[in-house]
Design a protein around this motif. Sequence first.
Motif, PDB file in Angstrom:
ATOM      1  N   ARG D 295     -15.004  22.919  17.993  1.00  0.00           N
ATOM      2  CA  ARG D 295     -14.140  23.128  19.207  1.00  0.00           C
ATOM      3  C   ARG D 295     -13.314  24.332  19.371  1.00  0.00           C
ATOM      4  O   ARG D 295     -12.503  24.485  19.321  1.00  0.00           O
ATOM      5  CB  ARG D 295     -12.984  21.866  19.204  1.00  0.00           C
ATOM      6  CG  ARG D 295     -13.952  20.441  19.259  1.00  0.00           C
ATOM      7  CD  ARG D 295     -13.167  19.472  19.438  1.00  0.00           C
ATOM      8  NE  ARG D 295     -14.004  18.258  19.691  1.00  0.00           N
ATOM      9  CZ  ARG D 295     -13.530  17.100  19.509  1.00  0.00           C
ATOM     10  NH1 ARG D 295     -12.360  16.772  19.140  1.00  0.00           N
ATOM     11  NH2 ARG D 295     -14.526  15.938  19.721  1.00  0.00           N
ATOM     12  N   ALA D 296     -14.274  25.403  19.914  1.00  0.00           N
ATOM     13  CA  ALA D 296     -13.824  26.677  20.308  1.00  0.00           C
ATOM     14  C   ALA D 296     -13.587  26.909  21.765  1.00  0.00           C
ATOM     15  O   ALA D 296     -14.428  27.168  22.471  1.00  0.00           O
ATOM     16  CB  ALA D 296     -14.449  27.775  19.879  1.00  0.00           C
ATOM     17  N   VAL D 297     -12.426  26.364  22.294  1.00  0.00           N
ATOM     18  CA  VAL D 297     -12.368  26.320  23.877  1.00  0.00           C
ATOM     19  C   VAL D 297     -11.351  27.187  24.478  1.00  0.00           C
ATOM     20  O   VAL D 297     -11.280  27.160  25.651  1.00  0.00           O
ATOM     21  CB  VAL D 297     -11.662  24.750  24.239  1.00  0.00           C
ATOM     22  CG1 VAL D 297     -12.688  23.646  23.564  1.00  0.00           C
ATOM     23  CG2 VAL D 297     -10.241  24.564  23.400  1.00  0.00           C
ATOM     24  N   GLY D 298     -10.882  28.187  23.837  1.00  0.00           N
ATOM     25  CA  GLY D 298      -9.963  29.187  24.385  1.00  0.00           C
ATOM     26  C   GLY D 298     -10.328  30.226  24.799  1.00  0.00           C
ATOM     27  O   GLY D 298     -11.714  30.642  24.453  1.00  0.00           O
ATOM     28  N   LYS D 299      -9.763  31.340  25.214  1.00  0.00           N
ATOM     29  CA  LYS D 299     -10.373  32.532  25.750  1.00  0.00           C
ATOM     30  C   LYS D 299     -10.566  33.576  24.494  1.00  0.00           C
ATOM     31  O   LYS D 299      -9.812  33.452  23.473  1.00  0.00           O
ATOM     32  CB  LYS D 299      -9.029  33.292  26.319  1.00  0.00           C
ATOM     33  CG  LYS D 299      -9.733  34.215  27.581  1.00  0.00           C
ATOM     34  CD  LYS D 299      -8.374  34.873  28.319  1.00  0.00           C
ATOM     35  CE  LYS D 299      -8.905  35.972  29.315  1.00  0.00           C
ATOM     36  NZ  LYS D 299      -7.842  36.319  30.386  1.00  0.00           N
ATOM     37  N   GLN D 300     -11.931  33.894  24.851  1.00  0.00           N
ATOM     38  CA  GLN D 300     -12.299  34.688  23.478  1.00  0.00           C
ATOM     39  C   GLN D 300     -12.853  33.847  22.293  1.00  0.00           C
ATOM     40  O   GLN D 300     -12.979  34.520  21.263  1.00  0.00           O
ATOM     41  CB  GLN D 300     -11.611  36.001  23.115  1.00  0.00           C
ATOM     42  CG  GLN D 300     -11.676  36.852  24.493  1.00  0.00           C
ATOM     43  CD  GLN D 300     -10.582  37.918  24.095  1.00  0.00           C
ATOM     44  OE1 GLN D 300     -10.295  38.396  22.933  1.00  0.00           O
ATOM     45  NE2 GLN D 300     -10.059  38.851  25.188  1.00  0.00           N
ATOM     46  N   GLN D 302     -15.201  31.520  21.973  1.00  0.00           N
ATOM     47  CA  GLN D 302     -16.691  31.503  21.479  1.00  0.00           C
ATOM     48  C   GLN D 302     -17.193  32.707  20.948  1.00  0.00           C
ATOM     49  O   GLN D 302     -18.033  32.853  19.988  1.00  0.00           O
ATOM     50  CB  GLN D 302     -17.433  31.357  22.768  1.00  0.00           C
ATOM     51  CG  GLN D 302     -17.516  29.775  23.438  1.00  0.00           C
ATOM     52  CD  GLN D 302     -18.114  28.663  22.423  1.00  0.00           C
ATOM     53  OE1 GLN D 302     -19.286  28.991  21.702  1.00  0.00           O
ATOM     54  NE2 GLN D 302     -17.393  27.476  22.273  1.00  0.00           N
TER      55      GLN D 302
END
Lengths: 155, 319, 567, 446
Positions: D295-300, D302
Motif C-alpha cells: 500500500r504505497a498510496v502517497g506522493k512519490q 510508488q
Amino acid sequence: MASESSDEGGNGYEPKILVFACNWCSYAGADLAGVSRLQMPANCRIIRVMCSGRVRPEFVVTALSKGLDGVLVLGCHPGECHYSEGNYFTRRRGLLLKNLLQFVGIEPERFQVRWVSASEGAKFADTVEQVTEQIRALGPNRPQGGMHSTEPGDR
Amino acid sequence: MEDKLQELVVELLGDGAMEYFIGYRQGFEPSHVVPCFVTDKSEADRLIWGPLCLQNLSKYVLQARDLDGKVGLLVKGCDARAIVELVKQHQIERDKIVVVGVPCEGQVDPRKMEQVLGVSMEQVTDVEDAGDEFLVKVGGEVSKLGKEQVLRDKCFYCKHPTSFDYDYTLGEVQPFTIDSESEEYDAVEKLEELPLEERRAYWLKQFERCIRCNACREVCYGCYCKECIFDRTDPRWLDRTPLPRENEIYHLIRAVHLAGRCIDCGECERVCPVNIPLGRLYKKLQKDIAELFDYEAGMEYDTVPPLVDFELDDQDPFL
Amino acid sequence: MPKTRVGVFVCHCGNNIGGVVRVPEVVEYARTLPNVACVEDNLYTCSEEGLSSIREQIAEHGLNRVVVASCTPRTHEPLFREACEQAGLNKYLFEFVNIREHCSWVHMHDPAMATQKAKELVRMGVAKARFLEPQEEFESSVFPAALVIGGGVAGMTAALGLANQGIQVHLVERDQELGGLIREVRTLFPAGQATEEVLQPLAEQVRNHRQITVHLGSEVEDVGGFIGDFDVAVKADGQVNNLKVGAVIVATGAEELKPTGLYRYSELGNVVTQLEFEERFKRGADVPRDVVIINCVGARIPERTYCGRFCCTTAIKNAIWIKEREPEASVFVLHRDVMAYGVQIEESYRRAMELGVRFLRYDPENPPQILGDGRAEAVRVQHQLMGKEIVLPAELVVLTTPLVARDDNPRLSKMLKVPLGGEGFFLEAHLKLRPIEFSTDGVYVCGSARYPANIPESVSQAYASAAKASIPIREGVVRAEAITALCDERTCSACGNCVEVCPFGAVELQEGRFGRTAQVNPAQCKGCGCCVAACPSGAMQQSGFNDRQLLSMIGALAEEMTGGVGE
Amino acid sequence: MSNRSVVVVGGGIAGIQASIDLANMGFRVYLVEQTPSIGGRMAQLDKTFPTNDCSMCILAPKMIECAGHENVELLTYSELAEVRGTEDDFKVTVRRKPRYVDLTRCTGCGDCTEKCPRRVPDEFNVGLGKRKAIYLPFPQAVPRKVTIDEEACLYLTKGRCRVCEEVCQAGAIDFEQQEEILELEVGALLLATGFDPFDPASLEEYGYGKIENVITGLEYERLICASGPTGGHLERPSDGKVPGAVAFIQCVGSRDVNYKPYCSSVCCMHATKEAILANEHYPDLKSFIFYTDMRAVGKQFQEYIIRARDEYDVSYVRSRPGKITVDEETSNPIVWYDETVYSEAGDPVRRVTSLEVDLVVLCQALVPHTDHQEMAQKLGLELDESGFIAIEDRLFHPVDTSVAGVFACGFCQGPQDIPDSVIQASAAAARVAEILSLEDRELEHA
C-alpha cells in the motif's frame, strides 16, 4: 554510477570546478541528489546564489583565468524561475560568453550552463558526472600567466 | 566643404542655438588632426574636415550634460550611432545636441598609409579625397593612392556614410561603396576557423602586449561609468600588473560590457599603442549579437539592448 | 572597525557527515583560516546543545561572524540565524556551508576527496563570512483578505476555514456553480450518503457567509505582487475586476483520467469509468448483473508512475453499491493491490468481500482483455492462484482510473510563480513537513491540485491551508529577507540596465543626491540579483550576495591553484 | 483571558505542528507532554520515507521553534488530570510529575548521567539499550534537561547514593520536589497523543520474544539510527553480526480480525525504507518484504518502491508467512510461507516453502497510545471499535471529536503517516482558531 575512486583518469589530475546554483531550483536539485544518496565525483564546489541571473560574466572570466578548471552555472528551466525571468538573462549571457570564450581559444567545456529543477536530483548528479569527465579529459586549465610566448606580436 | 561648416557654426553660435561646437582642427603637424571646441564665432575658421578626421567626437557631448544650452557636434555616419546609444542609455537627451552630419567618403588608416608610403605620417602634409583615390602630398610632391589600400577597416563595409538622424548636414552624400572582395566578418571568420590552440596562442600573444594604459576605455563612447569596475577596490577585480591573465580579464569583461552596445567605430583599435587587433574581438561580438539576437547597436532609439532583454524562444543549447 | 572574528561550527550530524567526512581534520584545517577565532564540532549542531554552544562561543570569543558547516540552508538557516540573534549577533552575519547533501551523502565512496572538498567549502564559507554586513529586514503590511482559487470541496472548506476566523475571502470558481468534482459523484464513501445531502448545505454556507465573496463563472487572469500585497485580476464574462489580497490558496482540484486507448475504452459503449458509472447507474437505471471492475487503469505504469490513492476506495464503494441493490449480481474487481489503507476503507473492503464481491489480482505484464465486438461481453484474465486464464462474463466493465493534473496547472503555476512536480501536480515546499505550503511565501495548496486526495483528506488540507494563510493575515505584517539590492548612487552612471532586467519593476532612475541614478524599492525587490549582474560598474549590489563576498569565495577556491591570497 | 488559549495534549510532530500554528496565530498554547521531552515517535526514527530525510534533522528545527515560541508553554513530564467545562470555557487540571531536577538550573551537561550508577532499560531505544536513572531521553531532547526516574533512582527507592547531587555544578538536583497541579482555563483542547506499537508477542507463531533475531520495526529503526544503542551499526541481537539477509513481515497484527482489523497505513512504506537503509549501509545486504497488498498510496511512494526493488536489492514476496522457526546453532530465523509454483505441465502447485535469513523484522500493527482510554474517559470522548478517537463526520469535519471544542489530529484518530498528521494538526489549529475567534466576531457586530 559515479567514477569510483578518485585517482582514475590519467595522472591523478583532479579538475576543480566552480558551480553556481540557484537557491530555488538547482541548489534544491543538488540537495535532492544528496538526500537520494546519488554518488557523484567530488570535483564541484557550489556557490549558492538566489537566482542564476545573479551570476555576472565577470565571475566566470575571473574564475577561469585564476586557474579553476571549469565553471558550471545551473539555473531553473526557462519558465520555472522563481523570479520568472532571471534565467532568461542567464541564457543570453551564457550564449554570448560561451562564444566569446571559445573565440579567444578557451575549450567550450570549461564554461557550461545547465537547467536543473528542484525535482531533478538525478539530472544534477548526471550533469556533475558529465561535466567533470569532460573537463578531466581536457586536462588542467594552466593559469594564462605562465604562457609567455616568445615571437613578437603580429597583426 | 570646410567653409560651409565654418559658416554654419558661425551662424549657429551667432543666434545662440548652441553654447559651443565640437569639431576637428589641425594639430601641431599637418597630418595630425585633433578635436576642437569652438565657443566664439571668431574661432570658427579653425574647423576643418577631411579623411584624417578620425576621432569619434560623440563622447565629448557628455561634458555638456549639465549645460543649460545645447552643444553642436560634427559627426560622421559611423560615429553618430554613438549618439543614439548615449540617448538610449539615458546619458543625454537628444535635444541637448545639435547634430551636424558630414558626408564622409572613407577615412585613412594612418598605419596602412605609413606602410604603403614607406614614410611616417609626419612627412605627409596633406591628404585630399578624390573620389576613389586619395591625393597625398609628401614633401611637396602629390601622389595618388587607391582608397582600398589605405582605408580604415570599418570603411570597407560602411553602412551609414552620414548620420541618419541629424539637425544639419553639410551636403547629401551617395552611399559610399568600395568594391573589395573582403566581407564584413572575414577577419573574424578567419580566426574562428583556426584550431582552438592556435586561436588561444594568437590571443594570448595579443593580451601579453597590453600595457593596460586604458586608452581603449577612455576613447570608447560606451565607457562612461563614473567609476569603472576595474578601478574599484571593494572588490578588486584586477591587479594593476599587466600580466596576460589580468589583461585577458580586462579585455574580455570590457567586451562583455560593450556587447550589444559597441557601434564598431573602430576607435579602440586605432588608439591602441601596441596595436592589439581589438576590432576583431568587438566584431566577433557584433556578429554573434546579430546572429543570436538579431540586434544591431545604435540603429534605433526605442529598442532594448540585447543583454538586458530576452525572447521566450531564444536559442537554448543548455536544456 | 572591530577586527573580524569568525566562529566555525562543523557538524557530524550523527554519522550522516561524520561517517564520510573526517570532521576532526576539517576542524583543524578551519583553525588555520584567516580571521577564524574559534572552531567547534558537534554531534548535532541543530540540537539544543549545538545551538547553545553557538550562543556561548559568540559571547566567549566575541565572535562577529558565524559559519556553520552542516546540512542545507534551505531547512536549517533560519534556525542557526535565530541562535546568532539570541546571542545578540545580527543574524545576517551568518554563513551556511553544505557538507552533507552536497558532500558526505554524495561522496560516500571517497572519504578522502569528501574531506578535502569539505575543507575547501569551509574555506569558501569563511571567505564570504568575512565580508558579510549586518542587515535589517524590511517590513511590509499584509492586506487582510485571501483569494481561494477553485470552488470544489477543498476550495469551499478553505474559504469557510478563513471566513469563520473573521477573514474576508474571495472564492473564484470557473463553473457557474460551486461543488467541483464531487458533483459528478452520486453517493459518498463510506456510508453511501447522497452527495446532494451534504454538498448543498456546504455550498449554501459558503454563499451566505458574510465574509465570503463568491465569483462564479470567473477565472483568475493574472496575479502580481507578493505575500501581503497580491494584485489579482479576475475575469468574469468579458470584464476584469481587480482584487487586493494578502494570501492565495490553490484549490483547483484534478480531473478523472479518461483512459482512451486502454481496454477498448472509447470503442465499446459498456466500458465506462467510475464517474461515468456514477452518472449512468445511480440515476435509477437498472443495475447490471455481471460487472467487472478493473483497477489501476492508466496508473502505476511507466508513463504515470503514481498511485491514484483513493480509486480503490471508489471501486469498493461502487462494488458494494451494486451488491446491495442486486445481491445475485456477479461483481469482480481485478486489481494489482487493494489500497484500502486505514480503518474505514479496510472495513469496507472486508464488507465488500462479505457481500460476495470477488477480488482477483492481475499481472500488469499480462493485463485483462475485453472480449466482444460492438459491446463488451466478457473479460479474460489470468487467474494467479489457478494458474490459468478464466473468462468472466461482463454486462458492464468499469475502469478505475486515477485523478490527473488539470492542464490549466502550468498557466496557474507561471502566474503564481509556484513550481509543478513531475506528474504535473503542484510541488509543495517540503513533502514531509510543509505539505500544503509553497516555497513562495503567501501561496498555499490543498486538495487534489497537490496530489489525489479523497474528501476527508481534501477537507483536512483545506482547513490546514486556511490555518497557514491566516497566520500572515492575523499578524498583519510580513518581514522580507534582507537580501534586496541596493544602488551606490555615488558611482551609478544611470545606464538603465538594472531597470530593464528587474522582473518586479523594483528599480527606477530618479533624481537623487548625485543626479539621476538608479533607486531600488525594497518592498518590491525580491532579491534575485539580476540587476547586479547587469550593472557594468558594480554600483548595484545585493545584500548577502554582493560582488566582494562572491568574488572572495572564488578567490578562496582558486587560492590553492595560483597561490595568490583571495581578497 | 481563558478563551484565547488552548491545551494541546501530546508533543509528537502533530502536537508540535498544531502548537506552532496556533502560537503563530496569536493564541496561548499549553503543550502537555507525558515524557520528559517533546518529539514523540518521529524522534525515534532514523529516516523518513519517501525522501530519506534524516528524521531528527527535519524534526529538531520544529521542536526548537515550538519550545522557543513566546506563545507556547511546554508542560513536559505532565499529564492531563481532569477536564471540566464546555467549549470556549474549559477548566483543565494538569499534573506535573516531579523530575527532582530544577529546570531553571539544569543545563543538560550530562555529568550526573555519567556518574549515576543505576542502569535500567531505555524506553526511547525500545528497551534495546540501557539508560541511567537520571537521564536525557535522547541527545536532541527539548527541553534539554535531565529527569530522575523515581522507580529506578537508588535514593528514591532505597535511600542510598545521591551521587548526581554531588556532581551537579548547577545544583539542579532537588529530591524534595513535589508533584505540581496546574489549573488552566482554556477555550479548546487539541489531542495529538499518537500511537504505540502493538506487542507482536501475542502472535506466538512469529516467535517474537522467543527467537532473539526476530525484532520489531521500531527496534530495527533504533538499531540503524546513529544515536541508537549500537551507533547505527545493524548488529543483530543474538551475536551482533551484521545480517546478510533480512525478512520484513507485514501486517503483523494488522488486517487481522483476531487482533487489529484495520490497516495501520504506514508499515508497507517504513518496511521499504528500512530495507533501503539496510542496503545503503551494507551494499550486499538483501531484503525480502512479505506483504499482502503493497500500500504505497502517497506522493512519490510508488517511485520509492520501484527504486527499492531496482537499486537497493529489495524483493517483494506476496505471501503471509505462517510461522517463523529458528536454526538453533546459527540462531538464524527461518520464515515459513506458501507460494505458487508451476509444474512442467504448467498447472500451479501451492506449496509451503521456507527462507532462512539472518534477521526478521515484524512490522507490527500500531495502536492508539496506551493510556488513551483513560484520557478519553476524562474528556467524555467516544472511541471507535478499534480504539481510535471517534470522529462523527469524517467527511466534512475530519478533526472534530464527539465533544464540542475538543479536536483530535494524527494517529490518535486514525492510522496515518507524518505528512497527513501534520496536515490534520494544522487543520485542527484552524478549527480551534474558529472557536477562539468566535468571540471577536461577536464583538465586531455586537
